[in-house]
Design an enzyme around this catalytic site. Sequence first.
Site, short mmCIF file in Angstrom:
data_model
loop_
_atom_site.label_atom_id
_atom_site.label_comp_id
_atom_site.label_asym_id
_atom_site.label_seq_id
_atom_site.Cartn_x
_atom_site.Cartn_y
_atom_site.Cartn_z
N LYS A 119 -29.60 -29.81 84.21
CA LYS A 119 -28.91 -29.94 82.93
C LYS A 119 -29.70 -29.26 81.81
CE LYS A 119 -26.37 -31.06 85.21
NZ LYS A 119 -25.04 -30.53 85.49
N GLN A 137 -16.44 -18.71 73.01
CA GLN A 137 -16.73 -19.59 74.14
C GLN A 137 -17.52 -20.83 73.73
OE1 GLN A 137 -15.48 -19.02 76.98
NE2 GLN A 137 -15.27 -16.84 77.40
N HIS A 145 -20.69 -31.25 75.72
CA HIS A 145 -20.97 -31.48 77.14
C HIS A 145 -22.43 -31.18 77.47
CE1 HIS A 145 -20.35 -31.54 81.48
NE2 HIS A 145 -20.94 -30.35 81.54
N GLN A 206 -12.91 -30.32 88.12
CA GLN A 206 -13.65 -31.06 87.10
C GLN A 206 -12.88 -32.30 86.65
OE1 GLN A 206 -14.11 -27.52 84.58
NE2 GLN A 206 -16.33 -27.79 84.69
#
Length: 372
Positions: A119, A137, A145, A206
């Site tokens: 992460k 983007q 997130h 997802q």
Amino acid sequence: MSYLEKIDRYLDSLKIGKSALVDSWFMMSSPSPILSVVVLYLILIRIGPRIMKNRPPLRMNRLISYYNAFQVLLAAMICFKVFKLNLFRDGIIYAGCRYPSNTQNILLLDLGWWYFFAKFTELLDTVFFVLRKKDKQITFLHVYHHVIMALYSWSYLKFAAGGEGAVLALLNSVVHVVMYSYYLLSGLGPRFQKYLWWKKYVTKMQLIQFILMLAYCAHTHFSSRCQYASGFTYFICTNITIFLFLFLNFYSKSYKAKKNIEREIKEEYEKARNGIKRCSNGSTIKPENGITDGNLSSNPERGDCKSTKDLSKDDFQSHCYLDRGDCINSTDVIVPSEVKKAYDDHADDEKLVLIRRTTQAGGPKVDLNSIK
């Protein structure tokens, strides 16, 4: 105990996690390293696009390909480490429950650090977007997130690592193997595009992942066999719900809008094949034998139609062939009409010239004296 003493004790507790071994690992000694990284990350998002505004986007395709390959291998390694824990010995619905939140299992703690490291490195996704000037983007979903997952994975390993986190890490890593594989293949060039028809299923995976996570957390929270930290379970469920709604919104906007555009393009294509051009003002052009009415022309940029006698020279920069559906750039509009005599010649400033004649008296003059 005074208020300041409570604050001091709380800050001291953050410096000491559940395991002295974990505290000795990279970035795990205190919250300062990860918080500093997150702050720098948010500053980059704010000032990065301004710095790159008058600079060309960096070409870093090879570096990004290596990065995507690294993420695929890292996620696959995390999946392998999860299965080494034999989490599913007690069945799927009680997977991970043999490892409560106070466990000191070295394999579980090692898995937690590698998941945090994944992460942490995924923050580079945004850095690459900034350097390549892909500012669109960098959405709220993207930033939220990445920040939440970096902070959550660090704090969970620091204070409450258990089987719950291992199961969630497995679900997330399986999706990331597929997702970064897609990124890797899409960056290798056009020859791989035909193999990427499964792009839309990545987002569906997802969404399914979030639903499975919510179901698992809800079941284990109310089960007496699973002893996980309730505070982290509430935090996880809250953020998974937020992710679910944000991803549903993304999916709706991305793929449903794309389908509408594709349908409109298909309808226009069919109209063009049938020789019908619909204008923005509601009128249509229907050519006979593939030739449009000589008094009408369409501007493909504006999508309107008007008489050629009302067109300015700027309108003559583009002209569409309705029977083929393509356009050419030209300073002349070709208007089909009856030609009584194809060519004529006369003297112009003592030079013999040849003129292409139409009823519109259009066409270039050619100096015959210059032809050898």
